[in-house]
Write an enzyme that holds these catalytic residues in place. Structure first.
Site, PDB file in Angstrom:
ATOM      1  N   ASP A  23       0.678  -1.317   0.133  1.00  0.00           N
ATOM      2  CA  ASP A  23      -0.004  -0.199  -0.201  1.00  0.00           C
ATOM      3  C   ASP A  23       0.578   1.145  -0.017  1.00  0.00           C
ATOM      4  O   ASP A  23       0.651   2.317   0.235  1.00  0.00           O
ATOM      5  CB  ASP A  23      -1.442   0.021   1.547  1.00  0.00           C
ATOM      6  CG  ASP A  23      -1.353  -1.742   1.548  1.00  0.00           C
ATOM      7  OD1 ASP A  23      -2.525  -2.246   0.515  1.00  0.00           O
ATOM      8  OD2 ASP A  23      -1.543  -1.897   2.026  1.00  0.00           O
ATOM      9  N   GLY A  25       1.199   2.955  -2.693  1.00  0.00           N
ATOM     10  CA  GLY A  25       0.744   3.780  -3.734  1.00  0.00           C
ATOM     11  C   GLY A  25       1.046   3.382  -5.028  1.00  0.00           C
ATOM     12  O   GLY A  25       1.740   5.203  -5.452  1.00  0.00           O
ATOM     13  N   LYS A  26       1.636   2.166  -4.583  1.00  0.00           N
ATOM     14  CA  LYS A  26       2.437   1.389  -6.443  1.00  0.00           C
ATOM     15  C   LYS A  26       1.443   2.093  -7.531  1.00  0.00           C
ATOM     16  O   LYS A  26       2.018   2.582  -9.034  1.00  0.00           O
ATOM     17  CB  LYS A  26       2.496   0.547  -5.816  1.00  0.00           C
ATOM     18  CG  LYS A  26       3.972   0.106  -5.815  1.00  0.00           C
ATOM     19  CD  LYS A  26       4.284  -1.648  -5.377  1.00  0.00           C
ATOM     20  CE  LYS A  26       2.889  -2.988  -5.059  1.00  0.00           C
ATOM     21  NZ  LYS A  26       2.851  -2.357  -3.917  1.00  0.00           N
ATOM     22  N   GLY A  27       0.028   1.751  -7.180  1.00  0.00           N
ATOM     23  CA  GLY A  27      -0.719   2.033  -8.336  1.00  0.00           C
ATOM     24  C   GLY A  27      -0.467   3.411  -9.457  1.00  0.00           C
ATOM     25  O   GLY A  27      -0.683   3.169 -10.314  1.00  0.00           O
ATOM     26  N   ASN A  48      -4.907 -10.668  -4.000  1.00  0.00           N
ATOM     27  CA  ASN A  48      -4.463  -9.735  -2.911  1.00  0.00           C
ATOM     28  C   ASN A  48      -4.063  -8.399  -3.022  1.00  0.00           C
ATOM     29  O   ASN A  48      -4.450  -7.593  -1.751  1.00  0.00           O
ATOM     30  CB  ASN A  48      -3.340 -11.261  -1.787  1.00  0.00           C
ATOM     31  CG  ASN A  48      -2.379 -11.422  -2.707  1.00  0.00           C
ATOM     32  OD1 ASN A  48      -2.024 -11.190  -3.914  1.00  0.00           O
ATOM     33  ND2 ASN A  48      -1.157 -11.885  -1.977  1.00  0.00           N
ATOM     34  N   ALA A  49      -3.670  -8.545  -3.889  1.00  0.00           N
ATOM     35  CA  ALA A  49      -3.180  -6.773  -4.157  1.00  0.00           C
ATOM     36  C   ALA A  49      -3.900  -6.113  -4.762  1.00  0.00           C
ATOM     37  O   ALA A  49      -5.256  -6.634  -5.088  1.00  0.00           O
ATOM     38  CB  ALA A  49      -2.385  -7.227  -5.552  1.00  0.00           C
ATOM     39  N   HIS A  51      -5.092  -1.760  -5.819  1.00  0.00           N
ATOM     40  CA  HIS A  51      -4.564  -0.754  -6.547  1.00  0.00           C
ATOM     41  C   HIS A  51      -6.191  -0.134  -6.935  1.00  0.00           C
ATOM     42  O   HIS A  51      -6.673  -0.316  -8.025  1.00  0.00           O
ATOM     43  CB  HIS A  51      -3.078   0.124  -6.723  1.00  0.00           C
ATOM     44  CG  HIS A  51      -2.688  -1.055  -8.274  1.00  0.00           C
ATOM     45  ND1 HIS A  51      -1.424  -1.467  -7.769  1.00  0.00           N
ATOM     46  CD2 HIS A  51      -3.458  -1.273  -9.338  1.00  0.00           C
ATOM     47  CE1 HIS A  51      -1.569  -2.208  -9.355  1.00  0.00           C
ATOM     48  NE2 HIS A  51      -2.423  -1.716 -10.007  1.00  0.00           N
ATOM     49  N   THR A 321      -9.890  -5.030   1.519  1.00  0.00           N
ATOM     50  CA  THR A 321     -10.234  -6.160   2.162  1.00  0.00           C
ATOM     51  C   THR A 321     -11.364  -4.446   2.966  1.00  0.00           C
ATOM     52  O   THR A 321     -12.570  -5.375   3.778  1.00  0.00           O
ATOM     53  CB  THR A 321      -9.768  -6.710   3.118  1.00  0.00           C
ATOM     54  OG1 THR A 321      -8.472  -5.921   4.254  1.00  0.00           O
ATOM     55  CG2 THR A 321      -8.966  -8.023   2.900  1.00  0.00           C
TER      56      THR A 321
HETATM   57  P1  IMP Z   1      -1.895 -12.968   1.529  1.00  0.00           P
HETATM   58  O1  IMP Z   1      -1.494 -12.596   0.458  1.00  0.00           O
HETATM   59  O2  IMP Z   1      -3.383 -13.226   1.028  1.00  0.00           O
HETATM   60  O3  IMP Z   1      -2.003 -14.362   2.053  1.00  0.00           O
HETATM   61  O4  IMP Z   1      -2.383 -12.780   3.381  1.00  0.00           O
HETATM   62  C1  IMP Z   1      -0.536 -12.294   3.964  1.00  0.00           C
HETATM   63  C2  IMP Z   1      -0.354 -11.151   4.430  1.00  0.00           C
HETATM   64  O5  IMP Z   1       0.033  -9.974   3.711  1.00  0.00           O
HETATM   65  C3  IMP Z   1      -1.524 -10.761   5.054  1.00  0.00           C
HETATM   66  O6  IMP Z   1      -0.899  -9.635   5.863  1.00  0.00           O
HETATM   67  C4  IMP Z   1      -1.376  -9.170   4.074  1.00  0.00           C
HETATM   68  O7  IMP Z   1      -2.753  -9.048   4.464  1.00  0.00           O
HETATM   69  C5  IMP Z   1      -0.523  -8.900   3.414  1.00  0.00           C
HETATM   70  N1  IMP Z   1      -0.599  -8.298   2.190  1.00  0.00           N
HETATM   71  C6  IMP Z   1      -0.962  -9.134   0.932  1.00  0.00           C
HETATM   72  N2  IMP Z   1      -1.593  -8.182  -0.233  1.00  0.00           N
HETATM   73  C7  IMP Z   1      -1.197  -7.574   0.432  1.00  0.00           C
HETATM   74  C8  IMP Z   1      -1.050  -5.965  -0.161  1.00  0.00           C
HETATM   75  O8  IMP Z   1      -1.106  -5.876  -1.379  1.00  0.00           O
HETATM   76  N3  IMP Z   1      -1.063  -5.056   0.545  1.00  0.00           N
HETATM   77  C9  IMP Z   1      -0.972  -4.630   1.406  1.00  0.00           C
HETATM   78  N4  IMP Z   1      -0.786  -6.528   2.380  1.00  0.00           N
HETATM   79  C10 IMP Z   1      -1.040  -7.364   1.585  1.00  0.00           C
END
Ligand code: IMP
Length: 453
Positions: A23, A25-27, A48-49, A51, A321
């Protein structure tokens, strides 16, 4: 250094990576760089990413598709190192199309990228709950606080091999079916052992659904490794978009509180099939303070009013999330380590405007525990336990800086803060973010007229 304007000379193959816990601010920086490159490549992570990119007053939230998709003349490649949730990908494609964005030949997905299946998401949640129930065993054994997008279980299957499925399998229903038979059987046994009372995944139903996803994705599925080598041979310039961030890197982050891929620049060769030496420039993105979502060590975390103030001014709530992010002072020990492993040539320091109005600012320059002191990062949650930050205090500034158009026009104390970061990290800051908009970025002259290749 002043405001960034588009330029048309061919830039070197460039990687953009986050140097903290995500987070950063890469986007916005990726979006600025996209204008200059021909091919935008994702090499790690999955949905999970997240932006958000603002273009022409419109905001787009992207998770799997590179933001290059917002430009009609760019090729976007989801490389073999990514874990692809095809349902999410198709949803993202449909949303973009619904808003008039072309998604056709400009989007390619590696046939060797691994798939995220619904049971991976269920497992992600079940493992987290299993860990949370045993949190009495200490911080290092607590739940990771994942995004529950199935990332860890999908990568675990990749490593386990015999229970994994890849994007290419979507095009072969009979292969899909036989692999799903094995995988679903094992999954049902594991979930029963964890006490999860969910219906067992059904291989027949999943084959049908995923074969349909395959049919919809067929025009985009390709051997991305040859594609990327061909594009390089044609003289196209590549931009590698790192998802997540270096301190979440599976090998080099704050293990085990990390994600399951190599999200530093070190993931590029394996996640694309291109040799590492191809990357000519690495831009490391860092916030002017620190944030973290989920569990894990965070030495400079602020559990006070200053932390709350940073969260509110910086709108520090997760894109994927919606979770409130933990906020704290800038940790240069961590950033210097991340810049070192990534080989950062330049820094982009984002969200400087968030710090306006604070009387003083602290930068963590070392860690202390008892009589010990270190300037080296400790990329292991248990090793980091008990170390406290040693701070250097700098004067703050009261002025709002969102309308600044040149680094020399920033308040003297803001300039001093940036200079001190450059000295401590040992890498020049070439971009400074002073607001959320694309044009609220201050750049050195090299960026206004970048070197050709
Ligand atoms: P996962 O990638 O969902 O398995 O999460 C593992 C950890 O990485 C957790 O603490 C997430 O909140 C964090 N996480 C995964 N992707 C991001 C992202 O793009 N930004 C910030 N935190 C991330």
């Amino acid at each position: 250094m002043n405001r960034l304007h588009a330029s048309h000379s061919t830039p070197p193959h460039t990687a953009v990576v986050g140097l903290q816990w995500g987070d950063e601010g890469k986007g916005k920086i990726v979006d600025l760089l996209t204008a200059r490159h021909d091919v935008i490549v994702r090499y790690n992570g999955g949905a999970n990413a997240g932006h958000t990119v603002a273009v022409a007053g419109e905001r787009y939230a992207l998770h799997l598709i590179p933001s290059g998709i917002l430009y009609s003349d760019k090729t976007c490649v989801i490389g073999n190192g990514v874990v692809v949730d095809p349902e999410k990908l198709l949803e993202e494609m449909a949303t973009l199309r619904g808003r008039g964005i072309e998604v056709g030949d400009n989007l390619k997905v590696s046939n060797r990228a691994h798939l995220v299946l619904p049971y991976h998401k269920e497992q992600d949640a079940a493992y987290e709950e299993f860990l949370a129930a045993r949190s009495g065993l200490g911080e290092a054994n607590a739940a990771i606080g994942t995004t529950r997008r199935g990332i860890g279980p999908a990568y675990a299957d990749k490593v386990r091999r015999s229970t994994a499925l890849r994007v290419g399998d979507l095009l072969h229903p009979e292969r899909l079916r036989s692999r799903l038979e094995i995988s679903c059987g094992l999954r049902a046994a594991e979930m029963a052992a964890l006490g999860v009372k969910a219906p067992a995944p059904d291989p027949v139903d999943l084959t049908e659904r995923f074969a349909a996803f395959g049919a919809a994705l067929r025009p985009h599925i390709t051997d991305s490794v040859y594609l990327l080598h061909d594009l390089v041979a044609e003289g196209r310039s590549l931009l590698f978009e790192g998802a997540n961030a270096s301190l979440l890197d599976i090998d080099h982050g704050t293990y085990p509180f990390v994600t399951s891929s190599n999200c530093s620049s070190l993931g590029i060769p394996a996640g694309t099939g291109l040799p590492g030496r191809l990357v000519e420039r690495v831009v490391g993105i860092m916030k002017s303070y620190s944030t973290r979502v989920g569990g894990g060590p965070f030495p400079t975390e602020l559990l006070d009013e200053t932390g709350d103030r940073i969260r509110e001014r910086g709108r520090e709530y997760g894109t994927t999330t919606g979770r409130p992010r933990r906020c704290g002072w800038l940790d240069v020990v961590a950033v210097r380590y991340a810049a070192m492993i990534c080989g950062a040539d330049a820094l982009a320091c984002t969200l400087l405007d968030v710090l306006s109005g604070l009387d003083e600012l602290k930068i963590c320059t070392a860690y202390r525990r008892g009589g010990q002191r270190t300037e080296r990062f400790l990329p292991d949650a248990e090793d980091l336990e008990g170390w406290v930050p040693e701070y250097e205090t700098l004067p703050g500034w009261s002025e709002e800086i969102v309308d600044t158009s040149d680094r020399s026009g920033l308040p003297a104390n803001a300039q001093r803060y940036l200079e001190r970061i450059e000295e401590l990290v040992g890498v020049p800051i070439e971009l400074v973010g002073v607001g959320p908009e694309r044009n609220q970025t201050l750049a050195t002259s090299a960026w206004r007229d970048p070197p050709g290749r």
